[in-house]
Design an enzyme around this catalytic site. Structure first.
Site, mmCIF file in Angstrom:
data_model
loop_
_atom_site.group_PDB
_atom_site.id
_atom_site.type_symbol
_atom_site.label_atom_id
_atom_site.label_comp_id
_atom_site.label_asym_id
_atom_site.label_seq_id
_atom_site.Cartn_x
_atom_site.Cartn_y
_atom_site.Cartn_z
ATOM 1 N N TYR A 68 9.302 -5.954 -28.176
ATOM 2 C CA TYR A 68 8.109 -6.040 -27.303
ATOM 3 C C TYR A 68 7.780 -4.669 -26.725
ATOM 4 O O TYR A 68 6.632 -4.215 -26.760
ATOM 5 C CB TYR A 68 8.382 -7.059 -26.196
ATOM 6 N N SER B 243 1.900 -2.677 -21.178
ATOM 7 C CA SER B 243 2.907 -3.214 -20.262
ATOM 8 C C SER B 243 3.669 -2.023 -19.698
ATOM 9 O O SER B 243 3.676 -0.941 -20.304
ATOM 10 C CB SER B 243 3.866 -4.113 -21.057
HETATM 11 P P1 NAP Z 1 0.627 -16.019 -22.441
HETATM 12 O O1 NAP Z 1 0.322 -16.833 -21.249
HETATM 13 O O2 NAP Z 1 1.849 -16.296 -23.248
HETATM 14 O O3 NAP Z 1 -0.654 -16.023 -23.388
HETATM 15 C C1 NAP Z 1 -0.636 -15.350 -24.614
HETATM 16 C C2 NAP Z 1 -1.873 -15.697 -25.397
HETATM 17 O O4 NAP Z 1 -1.750 -15.079 -26.703
HETATM 18 C C3 NAP Z 1 -2.025 -17.194 -25.618
HETATM 19 O O5 NAP Z 1 -3.383 -17.554 -25.502
HETATM 20 C C4 NAP Z 1 -1.547 -17.368 -27.050
HETATM 21 O O6 NAP Z 1 -2.145 -18.458 -27.737
HETATM 22 C C5 NAP Z 1 -1.996 -16.067 -27.677
HETATM 23 N N1 NAP Z 1 -1.228 -15.838 -28.908
HETATM 24 C C6 NAP Z 1 0.114 -15.705 -29.023
HETATM 25 N N2 NAP Z 1 0.447 -15.606 -30.322
HETATM 26 C C7 NAP Z 1 -0.698 -15.681 -31.037
HETATM 27 C C8 NAP Z 1 -1.003 -15.670 -32.416
HETATM 28 N N3 NAP Z 1 -0.042 -15.581 -33.359
HETATM 29 N N4 NAP Z 1 -2.299 -15.795 -32.800
HETATM 30 C C9 NAP Z 1 -3.269 -15.921 -31.876
HETATM 31 N N5 NAP Z 1 -3.053 -15.955 -30.552
HETATM 32 C C10 NAP Z 1 -1.768 -15.836 -30.130
HETATM 33 O O7 NAP Z 1 0.750 -14.472 -22.066
HETATM 34 P P2 NAP Z 1 0.085 -13.611 -20.876
HETATM 35 O O8 NAP Z 1 1.130 -13.392 -19.858
HETATM 36 O O9 NAP Z 1 -1.235 -14.150 -20.493
HETATM 37 O O10 NAP Z 1 -0.068 -12.220 -21.647
HETATM 38 C C11 NAP Z 1 -1.324 -11.683 -22.041
HETATM 39 C C12 NAP Z 1 -1.104 -10.229 -22.389
HETATM 40 O O11 NAP Z 1 -0.651 -9.528 -21.228
HETATM 41 C C13 NAP Z 1 -0.055 -9.994 -23.464
HETATM 42 O O12 NAP Z 1 -0.469 -8.957 -24.324
HETATM 43 C C14 NAP Z 1 1.177 -9.560 -22.676
HETATM 44 O O13 NAP Z 1 2.031 -8.772 -23.447
HETATM 45 C C15 NAP Z 1 0.544 -8.802 -21.539
HETATM 46 N N6 NAP Z 1 1.349 -8.684 -20.317
HETATM 47 C C16 NAP Z 1 1.617 -9.771 -19.546
HETATM 48 C C17 NAP Z 1 2.361 -9.624 -18.366
HETATM 49 C C18 NAP Z 1 2.673 -10.797 -17.480
HETATM 50 O O14 NAP Z 1 3.416 -10.619 -16.491
HETATM 51 N N7 NAP Z 1 2.150 -11.986 -17.735
HETATM 52 C C19 NAP Z 1 2.820 -8.346 -17.997
HETATM 53 C C20 NAP Z 1 2.525 -7.245 -18.806
HETATM 54 C C21 NAP Z 1 1.773 -7.419 -19.959
HETATM 55 P P3 NAP Z 1 -1.360 -19.878 -27.828
HETATM 56 O O15 NAP Z 1 -1.162 -20.316 -26.406
HETATM 57 O O16 NAP Z 1 -2.269 -20.694 -28.634
HETATM 58 O O17 NAP Z 1 -0.050 -19.550 -28.520
#
Ligand code: NAP
Length: 247
Positions: A166, A153
């Protein structure tokens, strides 16, 4: 690589594990990998979400995926060893891992970060990809070439007020990527990071509830580096931290 246009079926015969495959960016990456011919292993916490992704992939006629339900918060080293054995037994190989699962928890001043919340973030965002990678490496090394992608990130490169645990966890991910990439330089395993940038997902909505989400990129808009780093075209790319949405 951001204008990388992938050849049809570029991931055919590859087996790729995606963590957090039930939602957000991981869901889209799993579908995109499958659409390029990969057999995708869908790992996540909520089985219903994984099953829904499974259905999308099968209904589209892509290779049948596998599902691994796992809560990364409580998983042990033995869980990861057993998981690796079962991947080797059922799929015979592993060519890629996308460490995508992550949690944010509440943004708060440093002094008020609850210790259990700090521990949760470290377990899911750092310890889980660390232990999982340790267990998977022997299998990844058996592939002719394999790719590990960690998810970083912008706050993993430049700290930002109130993003405490985070932000710290993403700095650790950048360090893990660099350490491992250096160690594996002369092996068939390449190791890189992707920073997705602001993307329309549930995590983003929790972090920025007031913003106009229609202005954000969708996960499907940022797939180029995710595909590139899994495809053979990136065999010589190692130890890079790539922005999916460069400024
Ligand atoms: P998201 O929509 O919240 O999805 C997160 C995923 O991680 C979900 O499938 C969730 O499963 C899974 N997860 C969370 N806790 C878990 C656990 N204890 N065991 C197994 N699975 C777990 O997030 P996202 O935005 O797609 O983010 C994906 C990645 O990109 C992350 O690493 C995040 O830090 C990074 N990121 C995102 C952004 C952004 O703007 N979206 C920006 C920078 C970095 P459940 O739904 O079953 O809980």
């Amino acid at each position: 690589m951001l204008d990388f246009s992938i050849k049809n079926n570029a991931l055919a015969s590859k087996v790729i594990l995606v963590t957090g495959a039930g939602d957000g960016i991981g869901r889209q990456a799993a579908i995109s990998y499958a659409a390029q011919g990969a057999t995708v292993i869908l790992l996540g916490k909520t089985v219903k979400k994984l099953e829904a992704v499974y259905d999308v992939i099968v209904e589209a006629g892509h290779p049948q995926p596998a599902i691994i339900p796992m809560d990364l918060k409580g998983a042990t080293a033995q869980n990861y060893i057993d998981m690796t054995d079962s991947i080797e037994h059922q799929c015979q190989r592993l060519d890629g891992v996308l460490h995508n699962a992550g949690i944010l928890t509440v943004l708060s001043p440093f002094e008020q970060i609850a210790h259990d919340s700090f521990d949760d973030v470290m377990k899911v965002n750092v310890t889980a990809p660390f232990m999982m990678t340790q267990a998977l490496l022997p299998l990844l090394k058996k592939s002719k070439n394999s790719s590990i992608i960690f998810t970083t990130s912008s706050v993993g490169r430049q700290g930002r007020a109130y993003w405490g645990a985070y932000s710290i966890s993403k700095f650790a991910i950048e360090g893990m990527m660099q350490t491992l990439a250096d160690e594996l330089e002369n092996t068939p395993v390449r190791v890189n990071c992707i920073n997705p940038g602001a993307t329309k997902t549930q995590m983003r909505a929790r972090a920025f509830p007031g913003e106009d989400a229609t202005l954000l990129k969708k996960p499907s808009d940022i797939m180029a580096p995710y595909l590139y780093l899994m495809a053979d075209e990136s065999i010589n790319i190692n130890s890079q931290s790539i922005d999916a949405q460069p400024k």
